[in-house]
Design a protein around this motif. Structure first.
Motif, PDB file in Angstrom:
ATOM      1  N   ILE A  94       0.850  -1.197   0.000  1.00  0.00           N
ATOM      2  CA  ILE A  94       0.000   0.000   0.000  1.00  0.00           C
ATOM      3  C   ILE A  94       0.886   1.247   0.000  1.00  0.00           C
ATOM      4  O   ILE A  94       0.675   2.172  -0.788  1.00  0.00           O
ATOM      5  N   GLU A  95       1.888   1.241   0.870  1.00  0.00           N
ATOM      6  CA  GLU A  95       2.802   2.389   0.957  1.00  0.00           C
ATOM      7  C   GLU A  95       3.598   2.572  -0.332  1.00  0.00           C
ATOM      8  O   GLU A  95       3.894   3.694  -0.734  1.00  0.00           O
ATOM      9  N   ALA A  96       3.930   1.469  -0.992  1.00  0.00           N
ATOM     10  CA  ALA A  96       4.747   1.529  -2.213  1.00  0.00           C
ATOM     11  C   ALA A  96       3.916   1.783  -3.468  1.00  0.00           C
ATOM     12  O   ALA A  96       4.470   1.887  -4.565  1.00  0.00           O
ATOM     13  N   GLY A  97       2.594   1.882  -3.336  1.00  0.00           N
ATOM     14  CA  GLY A  97       1.746   2.146  -4.493  1.00  0.00           C
ATOM     15  C   GLY A  97       1.589   0.947  -5.418  1.00  0.00           C
ATOM     16  O   GLY A  97       1.397   1.116  -6.620  1.00  0.00           O
ATOM     17  N   GLU A  98       1.648  -0.254  -4.860  1.00  0.00           N
ATOM     18  CA  GLU A  98       1.529  -1.462  -5.679  1.00  0.00           C
ATOM     19  C   GLU A  98       0.086  -1.880  -5.955  1.00  0.00           C
ATOM     20  O   GLU A  98      -0.150  -2.770  -6.763  1.00  0.00           O
ATOM     21  N   LEU A  99      -0.876  -1.254  -5.288  1.00  0.00           N
ATOM     22  CA  LEU A  99      -2.278  -1.565  -5.565  1.00  0.00           C
ATOM     23  C   LEU A  99      -2.722  -0.777  -6.792  1.00  0.00           C
ATOM     24  O   LEU A  99      -2.403   0.409  -6.933  1.00  0.00           O
ATOM     25  N   ILE A 100      -3.438  -1.448  -7.663  1.00  0.00           N
ATOM     26  CA  ILE A 100      -3.922  -0.794  -8.882  1.00  0.00           C
ATOM     27  C   ILE A 100      -5.386  -1.168  -9.089  1.00  0.00           C
ATOM     28  O   ILE A 100      -5.867  -2.173  -8.564  1.00  0.00           O
ATOM     29  N   LEU A 101      -6.064  -0.349  -9.851  1.00  0.00           N
ATOM     30  CA  LEU A 101      -7.458  -0.632 -10.188  1.00  0.00           C
ATOM     31  C   LEU A 101      -7.568  -0.988 -11.659  1.00  0.00           C
ATOM     32  O   LEU A 101      -6.933  -0.371 -12.509  1.00  0.00           O
ATOM     33  N   TYR A 102      -8.373  -1.992 -11.906  1.00  0.00           N
ATOM     34  CA  TYR A 102      -8.788  -2.334 -13.268  1.00  0.00           C
ATOM     35  C   TYR A 102     -10.252  -1.952 -13.349  1.00  0.00           C
ATOM     36  O   TYR A 102     -10.976  -1.998 -12.361  1.00  0.00           O
ATOM     37  N   TYR A 103     -10.694  -1.586 -14.539  1.00  0.00           N
ATOM     38  CA  TYR A 103     -12.071  -1.137 -14.702  1.00  0.00           C
ATOM     39  C   TYR A 103     -12.784  -2.085 -15.657  1.00  0.00           C
ATOM     40  O   TYR A 103     -12.450  -2.172 -16.832  1.00  0.00           O
ATOM     41  N   GLN A 104     -13.758  -2.784 -15.107  1.00  0.00           N
ATOM     42  CA  GLN A 104     -14.550  -3.723 -15.907  1.00  0.00           C
ATOM     43  C   GLN A 104     -15.774  -2.990 -16.441  1.00  0.00           C
ATOM     44  O   GLN A 104     -16.576  -2.467 -15.663  1.00  0.00           O
ATOM     45  N   PRO A 105     -15.908  -2.920 -17.749  1.00  0.00           N
ATOM     46  CA  PRO A 105     -17.040  -2.159 -18.296  1.00  0.00           C
ATOM     47  C   PRO A 105     -18.374  -2.871 -18.073  1.00  0.00           C
ATOM     48  O   PRO A 105     -18.446  -4.098 -18.033  1.00  0.00           O
ATOM     49  N   CYS A 108     -24.656  -1.751 -21.824  1.00  0.00           N
ATOM     50  CA  CYS A 108     -26.101  -1.801 -22.018  1.00  0.00           C
ATOM     51  C   CYS A 108     -26.358  -2.703 -23.226  1.00  0.00           C
ATOM     52  O   CYS A 108     -25.861  -2.443 -24.328  1.00  0.00           O
ATOM     53  N   LEU A 109     -27.111  -3.768 -23.037  1.00  0.00           N
ATOM     54  CA  LEU A 109     -27.343  -4.713 -24.124  1.00  0.00           C
ATOM     55  C   LEU A 109     -28.179  -4.105 -25.251  1.00  0.00           C
ATOM     56  O   LEU A 109     -28.029  -4.484 -26.409  1.00  0.00           O
ATOM     57  N   LYS A 110     -29.044  -3.149 -24.925  1.00  0.00           N
ATOM     58  CA  LYS A 110     -29.866  -2.511 -25.962  1.00  0.00           C
ATOM     59  C   LYS A 110     -29.037  -1.609 -26.863  1.00  0.00           C
ATOM     60  O   LYS A 110     -29.108  -1.691 -28.077  1.00  0.00           O
ATOM     61  N   THR A 111     -28.267  -0.728 -26.233  1.00  0.00           N
ATOM     62  CA  THR A 111     -27.524   0.267 -27.015  1.00  0.00           C
ATOM     63  C   THR A 111     -26.105  -0.192 -27.346  1.00  0.00           C
ATOM     64  O   THR A 111     -25.444   0.422 -28.187  1.00  0.00           O
ATOM     65  N   ARG A 112     -25.647  -1.225 -26.655  1.00  0.00           N
ATOM     66  CA  ARG A 112     -24.277  -1.746 -26.806  1.00  0.00           C
ATOM     67  C   ARG A 112     -23.214  -0.706 -26.467  1.00  0.00           C
ATOM     68  O   ARG A 112     -22.114  -0.741 -26.987  1.00  0.00           O
ATOM     69  N   LYS A 113     -23.587   0.207 -25.590  1.00  0.00           N
ATOM     70  CA  LYS A 113     -22.656   1.243 -25.158  1.00  0.00           C
ATOM     71  C   LYS A 113     -22.292   1.007 -23.685  1.00  0.00           C
ATOM     72  O   LYS A 113     -23.066   0.436 -22.926  1.00  0.00           O
ATOM     73  N   ILE A 114     -21.124   1.509 -23.349  1.00  0.00           N
ATOM     74  CA  ILE A 114     -20.684   1.417 -21.948  1.00  0.00           C
ATOM     75  C   ILE A 114     -21.563   2.341 -21.115  1.00  0.00           C
ATOM     76  O   ILE A 114     -21.693   3.523 -21.410  1.00  0.00           O
ATOM     77  N   MET A 115     -22.178   1.778 -20.103  1.00  0.00           N
ATOM     78  CA  MET A 115     -23.016   2.580 -19.213  1.00  0.00           C
ATOM     79  C   MET A 115     -22.361   2.790 -17.848  1.00  0.00           C
ATOM     80  O   MET A 115     -22.826   3.562 -17.022  1.00  0.00           O
ATOM     81  N   VAL A 117     -18.658   1.383 -15.207  1.00  0.00           N
ATOM     82  CA  VAL A 117     -17.538   0.475 -14.968  1.00  0.00           C
ATOM     83  C   VAL A 117     -17.534   0.100 -13.497  1.00  0.00           C
ATOM     84  O   VAL A 117     -18.074   0.814 -12.649  1.00  0.00           O
ATOM     85  N   GLU A 118     -16.925  -1.039 -13.223  1.00  0.00           N
ATOM     86  CA  GLU A 118     -16.708  -1.454 -11.837  1.00  0.00           C
ATOM     87  C   GLU A 118     -15.214  -1.434 -11.581  1.00  0.00           C
ATOM     88  O   GLU A 118     -14.431  -2.000 -12.349  1.00  0.00           O
ATOM     89  N   ALA A 119     -14.814  -0.745 -10.530  1.00  0.00           N
ATOM     90  CA  ALA A 119     -13.405  -0.676 -10.155  1.00  0.00           C
ATOM     91  C   ALA A 119     -13.037  -1.962  -9.418  1.00  0.00           C
ATOM     92  O   ALA A 119     -13.671  -2.330  -8.428  1.00  0.00           O
ATOM     93  N   LEU A 120     -12.035  -2.654  -9.912  1.00  0.00           N
ATOM     94  CA  LEU A 120     -11.577  -3.916  -9.333  1.00  0.00           C
ATOM     95  C   LEU A 120     -10.122  -3.770  -8.906  1.00  0.00           C
ATOM     96  O   LEU A 120      -9.261  -3.431  -9.727  1.00  0.00           O
ATOM     97  N   ILE A 172     -20.228   8.301 -16.784  1.00  0.00           N
ATOM     98  CA  ILE A 172     -20.647   6.918 -16.538  1.00  0.00           C
ATOM     99  C   ILE A 172     -20.728   6.686 -15.035  1.00  0.00           C
ATOM    100  O   ILE A 172     -20.192   7.458 -14.235  1.00  0.00           O
ATOM    101  N   VAL A 173     -21.394   5.627 -14.676  1.00  0.00           N
ATOM    102  CA  VAL A 173     -21.498   5.241 -13.275  1.00  0.00           C
ATOM    103  C   VAL A 173     -20.249   4.434 -12.917  1.00  0.00           C
ATOM    104  O   VAL A 173     -19.887   3.493 -13.616  1.00  0.00           O
ATOM    105  N   MET A 174     -19.607   4.826 -11.843  1.00  0.00           N
ATOM    106  CA  MET A 174     -18.430   4.117 -11.345  1.00  0.00           C
ATOM    107  C   MET A 174     -18.877   3.290 -10.143  1.00  0.00           C
ATOM    108  O   MET A 174     -19.293   3.847  -9.135  1.00  0.00           O
ATOM    109  N   SER A 175     -18.793   1.981 -10.248  1.00  0.00           N
ATOM    110  CA  SER A 175     -19.157   1.091  -9.139  1.00  0.00           C
ATOM    111  C   SER A 175     -17.916   0.717  -8.354  1.00  0.00           C
ATOM    112  O   SER A 175     -16.874   0.386  -8.932  1.00  0.00           O
ATOM    113  N   ILE A 176     -18.035   0.816  -7.043  1.00  0.00           N
ATOM    114  CA  ILE A 176     -16.919   0.529  -6.147  1.00  0.00           C
ATOM    115  C   ILE A 176     -17.404  -0.438  -5.063  1.00  0.00           C
ATOM    116  O   ILE A 176     -18.463  -0.228  -4.488  1.00  0.00           O
TER     117      ILE A 176
END
Length: 183
Positions: A94-105, A108-115, A117-120, A172-176
């Protein structure tokens, strides 16, 4: 000392527990009194008195608080030592900054657009190894580290979302994911 019976420590400890329970329940005290014991054996659990004594204390600390009798178990000991080492390594990460976030999109199945992301969260070690949260979050939840991780995730996810907005991308909505403690 070898008394010829591998169950001798159990037998003696149970006799002591029974005596203490009897004393506690007699007419003078009229209370439930119990004792717990941890034990280890020489030479299997250690070659000297101090090591065997410390391992018996460790066994006692892992048992139930009321009327337990626990033998030293090296696998329990090793897992706790490993967990402590992992907790220390995680604090350093944590102190060394080794934690990173990936964003899973989230699409929307109707529009096929990113609505959204979830931060992982992931732990990327200096050698490039990426560690999944299933390996470090339980350790963090049992320590003060989960709060630091939660603060990092919240700040980093908001910072990234602002970068995307400044680039002209749609909001977009950011889920955490938060722990109940952080919530």
């Amino acid at each position: 000392q070898d008394y010829g019976d591998p169950n001798y420590p159990v037998i003696v400890s149970q006799e002591i527990q029974n005596e203490i329970a009897y004393i506690g329940n007699n007419h003078l005290f009229k209370q439930n009194i119990s004792c717990s014991a941890g034990y280890s054996k020489m030479p299997e659990d250690g070659e000297d008195f101090i090591t065997v004594f410390e391992r018996a204390e460790f066994a006692l600390s892992t048992g139930e608080k009321k009327r337990s009798l626990i033998r030293f178990d090296s696998s329990v000991h090793d897992s706790i030592i490993t967990a402590a080492a992992l907790e220390k390594a995680l604090a350093d990460a944590i102190e060394a900054g080794e934690l990173i976030l990936y964003y899973q999109p989230k699409i929307c199945l109707k529009t096929r657009k990113i609505m959204g992301v979830e931060a992982l969260i992931r732990w990327r070690k200096p050698d490039g190894t990426v560690i999944s949260p299933e390996h470090f979050v339980p350790i963090a939840e049992n320590s003060h580290l989960i709060t630091k991780i939660g603060e990092y995730v919240m700040g980093e996810a908001c910072r990234q979302n602002k970068i995307w907005q400044n680039m002209g991308l749609p909001r977009i909505v950011m889920s955490i994911n938060l722990t109940s403690e952080d919530f």
